[in-house]
Structures are given as structure tokens and as C-alpha cells.
Design a protein around this motif. Structure first.
Motif, PDB file in Angstrom:
ATOM      1  N   UNK A  50       0.841  -1.189   0.000  1.00 62.25           N
ATOM      2  CA  UNK A  50       0.000   0.000   0.000  1.00 62.25           C
ATOM      3  C   UNK A  50       0.884   1.250   0.000  1.00 62.25           C
ATOM      4  N   UNK A  51       0.357   2.340  -0.537  1.00 64.25           N
ATOM      5  CA  UNK A  51       1.052   3.618  -0.508  1.00 64.25           C
ATOM      6  C   UNK A  51       0.042   4.728  -0.737  1.00 64.25           C
ATOM      7  N   UNK A  52       0.444   5.961  -0.364  1.00 54.44           N
ATOM      8  CA  UNK A  52      -0.364   7.135  -0.628  1.00 54.44           C
ATOM      9  C   UNK A  52      -0.044   7.605  -2.044  1.00 54.44           C
ATOM     10  N   UNK A  53      -0.966   7.446  -3.015  1.00 49.27           N
ATOM     11  CA  UNK A  53      -0.659   7.834  -4.393  1.00 49.27           C
ATOM     12  C   UNK A  53      -0.531   9.343  -4.531  1.00 49.27           C
ATOM     13  N   UNK A  54       0.201   9.762  -5.545  1.00 50.49           N
ATOM     14  CA  UNK A  54       0.359  11.182  -5.831  1.00 50.49           C
ATOM     15  C   UNK A  54      -0.821  11.658  -6.673  1.00 50.49           C
ATOM     16  N   UNK A 197       5.535   9.016   5.884  1.00 50.52           N
ATOM     17  CA  UNK A 197       4.255   9.144   5.170  1.00 50.52           C
ATOM     18  C   UNK A 197       3.742  10.577   5.179  1.00 50.52           C
ATOM     19  N   UNK A 198       2.904  10.896   4.197  1.00 50.50           N
ATOM     20  CA  UNK A 198       2.233  12.194   4.135  1.00 50.50           C
ATOM     21  C   UNK A 198       0.754  11.948   3.849  1.00 50.50           C
ATOM     22  N   UNK A 199      -0.049  13.000   4.069  1.00 48.88           N
ATOM     23  CA  UNK A 199      -1.480  12.899   3.831  1.00 48.88           C
ATOM     24  C   UNK A 199      -1.859  13.278   2.405  1.00 48.88           C
ATOM     25  N   UNK A 200      -1.100  14.220   1.808  1.00 51.63           N
ATOM     26  CA  UNK A 200      -1.341  14.629   0.418  1.00 51.63           C
ATOM     27  C   UNK A 200      -0.001  14.748  -0.284  1.00 51.63           C
ATOM     28  N   UNK A 201       0.021  14.296  -1.525  1.00 50.74           N
ATOM     29  CA  UNK A 201       1.275  14.187  -2.261  1.00 50.74           C
ATOM     30  C   UNK A 201       1.031  14.709  -3.681  1.00 50.74           C
ATOM     31  N   UNK A 247      -4.156  20.928   8.667  1.00 56.96           N
ATOM     32  CA  UNK A 247      -3.507  19.967   9.544  1.00 56.96           C
ATOM     33  C   UNK A 247      -2.815  18.835   8.823  1.00 56.96           C
ATOM     34  N   UNK A 248      -3.034  18.714   7.493  1.00 57.77           N
ATOM     35  CA  UNK A 248      -2.389  17.639   6.731  1.00 57.77           C
ATOM     36  C   UNK A 248      -0.885  17.853   6.652  1.00 57.77           C
ATOM     37  N   UNK A 249      -0.168  16.744   6.584  1.00 58.96           N
ATOM     38  CA  UNK A 249       1.240  16.792   6.199  1.00 58.96           C
ATOM     39  C   UNK A 249       1.276  16.631   4.684  1.00 58.96           C
ATOM     40  N   UNK A 303       8.431  18.923   2.119  1.00 63.92           N
ATOM     41  CA  UNK A 303       7.353  18.564   3.031  1.00 63.92           C
ATOM     42  C   UNK A 303       6.969  19.785   3.841  1.00 63.92           C
ATOM     43  N   UNK A 304       5.683  19.906   4.163  1.00 59.40           N
ATOM     44  CA  UNK A 304       5.219  21.023   4.976  1.00 59.40           C
ATOM     45  C   UNK A 304       4.009  20.592   5.796  1.00 59.40           C
ATOM     46  N   UNK A 305       3.841  21.237   6.932  1.00 59.10           N
ATOM     47  CA  UNK A 305       2.644  21.059   7.751  1.00 59.10           C
ATOM     48  C   UNK A 305       1.659  22.160   7.379  1.00 59.10           C
ATOM     49  N   UNK A 306       0.502  21.772   6.869  1.00 57.81           N
ATOM     50  CA  UNK A 306      -0.506  22.749   6.436  1.00 57.81           C
ATOM     51  C   UNK A 306      -1.305  23.213   7.653  1.00 57.81           C
ATOM     52  N   UNK A 307      -0.695  24.087   8.445  1.00 50.31           N
ATOM     53  CA  UNK A 307      -1.292  24.486   9.724  1.00 50.31           C
ATOM     54  C   UNK A 307      -1.815  25.921   9.724  1.00 50.31           C
TER      55      UNK A 307
END
Length: 457
Positions: A50-54, A197-201, A247-249, A303-307
């Protein structure tokens, strides 16, 4: 989402013998094609790790099929028409209906088999930029393989030895073919899904073109004077926004196949370089930035924290790269009265408009332009003209977005009291005049003048 069409025309059948004997022509997978210019949903894996697709700005990921333990893809090199933004279409070369081509996604350790069918009017190859692979699969025409002639299909087979962010492009008549838009991104996900891992790529590749107003074809011999600076062969306001859940990474992967570097700037956040086309940057070696320089022929992922919620500008910081169809021989008339000039020009061209004495901001003005070109500065936000173009888009950070929701959430609703505002001029302090200029008599003597008497100058 995908429109499919047959690819085995007579020319492809004639050239199918160029496919490796290990894979018969009859077993070539069908080639999917894309005709949409908007960002397509992520392509989640249905088997394997499994992976988080772009998601690709104004693009898509190439579907595959499994044949034994081989993951098989099919790229078709062909002439395409790409819309840079509404009102401007350009004749390019690309893959599977678009330029740049679709993003290829796989997993570290996968064995990939990539079929390449050539529908161009000349030979081509594909180089897998940044990949560690056998020399004969590196894609340099004449050096590591025969050129893929029109109508032929070749196959590349290699194992993915490392994860990261890579590119693909020709090494065959490279100047012309890359200038015509032949490129794409190749993302290899870590085999361990728990690795950073990240939440959005997001992913995109940068390219540049010189397309004279009113024309439809790039000037492929240009080296420096480009007028269309693109992300995935789109310019603002045609570039997709990046919808992000608060809050997403977030990871953004950027490839640069233009002729210059690009300082990519993010508003409202700091970021860290996490990956290059050479591999992952150790977390202890990352440093905070708001502007990341992406060199020519390189990849940078951050990478960034969307805060911080809002509509945040995201763009190249070279000001000419955030304009469209820009001519570079325009005289600077700032501060020059245009009254006399307008009279003279009016006699020769009654419909002409002389402008530029106070700058080039156009506001809501619509200026006549040739067919198939774009205004230098365009786009509108909730407060008026944005006056941007080229390599510019918006990160739209919002609460409540679904995990795979990449739809445009619309303008940001600012909390009360958080928007810059005008105050009455009567509340400003009195304007103070600049000090009077010193007269000749009142000027102090130049330091050291007594030593200069009698010197010949």
C-alpha cells in the motif's frame, strides 16, 4: 476518467518486432489515453504494498497491469494538442494524449516493464532520469540502444532499486523533443508505507516554451528568451489549485526540465527539502525554507505542515516567470508623459493605446490581442485582479476536506478583522518635505581636498 482507443494500427504492427523476444507483440497491454486538462483523482493500488498515491497538477497517473511479477505500463509517444490555459492551445509532442506525459507510479523493489510505441514523425527513446538500472535500459539513443523508429514499439525492463522522485524524457533529438514537451514524472514509493508518510502528495514538472502570439508551435531552437513558463504545460490561471486539508502533512514534488533554475516560493508556511532525484534527504539534514531553488535537470520535493488556513500563493519567484506571452523588447516609459506620444501614434494607428507611464498593471482592462495567446497578467480573485500568469497557483488550505477530495473549495472566508484594510487619509500624519538641497556655497569641502591642490587630473 480515461478514454481508451486502439493503438495497434498498421504502423505499430509493422514495428512490433522491435519488442524484446521475451514479450510477444500480442501481449502488449492496451495504452490508456487522457483528454482532460484538470487534475485527476489519485490512482490507489489494488495489489501489492500500500502507498499514498500522488496527484499530478493538471495531469494523471498511468494505469498498469500485472503479468506474473512484472508491473506493465504502456507509453505512446505522439503529437498532441495542449491547452496552456483557456484561450491558448499549442501543438506539442507528448505521451498518451498529453504533454507532459502521465505520471508513472510504482513501489521500491517492483519489476517494471514499460512498452514505448513511437507515433512521432522521427525516432525517439526514453531515458529514466535518476534511476539506477542496467546500462542497456538507460535510453540514450545510439549509445545504449537503437533509436525507436516511427511505428516501432520497444520495451524497457528493470527493477526499481530505490524509492524517490524521478523523471522521464527522450535522449534522441533531445533538444527538439524536450522543447516540444516530451517529459513526465516517475514516482517510486517506499516499500515500507510507514517510511515518512504524508497525507497529500502533489507532483508536477516545469517546462518552458517560446510561442509567438497568434501561432501554435513552439520555437524549438530558443535557448533563453522564453515567454511561456509552465507547470505541467499549464500557466496561470490554468494551473490547478492545491486543495489541502488543514492539519495535513503535505509533500510537493517538482521536476525542472526548463533551461533555467526556479526559486519556488510558498506563502504562509515554512517547508523542508525532503527528497531530490538522488534520494531522500535525512531528516536531520533538512532545514527550514520558504523558497526552494530547483536547478535545471533536477528534482526537489518538500514537506510542509498545512497548519495555516487560507488561500496561499505558490509560485516561482522570478517575476518574469509569473507572466504569460511576455515580450522582452518593451521600452520602460514609467514617469514619461504619454500625451505627445499618444498624439504621434494616433496619427499612424488611430486604434492604438499608449500605456505604461505608471507601470503595467492592467486591472480590469481587456486589451485586444492576437488569436491563440494569453494576457501577460490575468486571473481574478475575490478582491479583484490577481495580475499573475505563468508559474503561479494557490494552495487552498481548509478545514473539513475529505481524504481524497481535491475539488476546488472556492475562495477563503477570512475571519472577521483579518483582512488588510484602508484608513482615511485624514488620519495620516502631515507629509514632511524632503530637506532642501545643499547649495554650491553651503556644500562642505570634499574630504581630503587640501591634498589634491595642484594634482593633474
Amino acid at each position: 476518467m480515461l478514454s481508451r482507443r486502439g493503438f495497434l494500427g498498421s504502423a505499430a504492427l509493422i514495428g512490433a518486432s522491435a519488442v524484446s523476444g521475451r514479450v510477444q507483440a500480442a501481449s502488449i497491454p492496451e495504452a490508456p489515453f487522457m483528454d482532460k486538462v484538470t487534475m485527476q483523482p489519485p490512482l490507489h493500488p489494488t495489489s501489492g504494498p500500500d502507498y499514498r498515491p500522488v496527484v499530478t497538477l493538471n495531469g494523471w497517473s498511468l494505469p498498469w497491469r500485472m503479468t506474473g511479477d512484472w508491473k506493465e505500463f504502456h507509453l505512446v509517444a505522439e503529437p498532441v494538442v495542449r491547452e496552456f490555459a483557456e484561450g491558448m492551445k499549442v501543438n506539442l509532442w507528448g505521451y498518451n494524449g498529453q504533454a507532459p506525459g502521465p505520471t508513472i507510479e510504482a513501489v521500491e523493489g517492483d519489476k517494471v516493464r514499460i512498452f514505448v510505441t513511437n507515433r512521432l514523425p522521427e525516432h525517439t527513446t526514453i531515458h529514466w532520469h535518476g534511476m539506477i538500472l542496467p546500462n542497456g535500459m538507460d535510453g540514450v539513443g545510439g549509445l545504449t540502444q537503437p533509436h525507436i523508429k516511427p511505428g516501432q514499439t520497444f520495451v524497457y525492463e528493470f527493477a526499481l532499486k530505490k524509492s524517490g522522485t524521478f523523471m522521464y524524457h527522450p535522449h534522441s533529438d533531445e533538444m527538439v523533443q524536450m522543447a516540444m514537451g516530451m517529459m513526465g514524472m516517475f514516482v517510486v514509493h517506499p516499500r515500507d508505507p510507514s517510511f515518512r508518510p504524508v497525507d497529500r502528495d502533489f507532483v508536477f514538472v516545469m517546462s518552458s516554451y517560446l510561442v509567438d502570439p497568434g501561432t501554435y508551435l513552439p520555437k524549438v531552437n530558443e535557448m533563453t528568451d522564453f515567454n511561456m513558463w509552465t507547470w505541467n504545460s499549464r500557466v496561470f490561471p490554468g494551473i490547478d489549485p492545491l486543495p489541502i486539508r488543514l492539519g495535513d502533512k503535505v509533500r510537493v514534488r517538482i521536476g525542472n526540465l526548463t533551461m533555467t533554475n526556479h526559486p519556488i516560493h510558498v506563502h504562509g508556511h515554512d517547508v523542508r527539502v525532503s527528497c531530490t532525484d538522488g534520494g531522500w534527504v535525512p531528516e536531520t539534514a533538512q532545514w527550514p525554507e520558504t523558497t526552494i531553488d530547483v536547478p535545471v535537470g533536477a528534482v526537489r520535493a518538500f514537506d510542509m505542515a498545512a497548519d495555516n488556513p487560507g488561500d496561499w500563493a505558490f509560485h516561482c519567484h522570478k517575476s518574469h516567470h509569473t507572466m504569460n506571452a511576455m515580450g522582452h523588447d518593451v521600452r520602460n516609459l514609467i514617469g514619461v508623459s504619454k500625451k505627445d506620444l499618444a498624439k504621434a501614434v494616433g496619427k499612424l494607428a488611430p486604434d492604438a493605446m499608449v500605456m505604461g507611464d505608471t507601470g503595467m498593471a492592467m486591472g480590469d482592462m481587456e486589451m485586444p490581442a492576437p488569436d491563440n495567446t494569453l494576457p501577460m497578467m490575468t486571473g481574478t480573485g475575490q478582491f479583484g485582479p490577481i495580475e499573475m500568469g505563468g508559474m503561479f497557483t494557490v494552495m487552498k488550505i481548509r478545514e473539513g476536506l475529505g481524504q481524497d477530495d481535491y475539488s476546488d473549495p472556492g475562495p477563503y472566508k477570512h475571519p472577521q478583522g483579518t483582512v488588510a484594510y484602508e484608513i482615511a487619509s485624514s488620519s495620516l500624519p502631515p507629509h514632511q518635505s524632503a530637506p532642501a538641497k545643499a547649495t554650491k556655497e553651503s556644500k562642505p569641502p570634499m574630504k581630503g581636498t587640501k591634498h589634491m591642490k595642484g594634482m593633474k587630473m
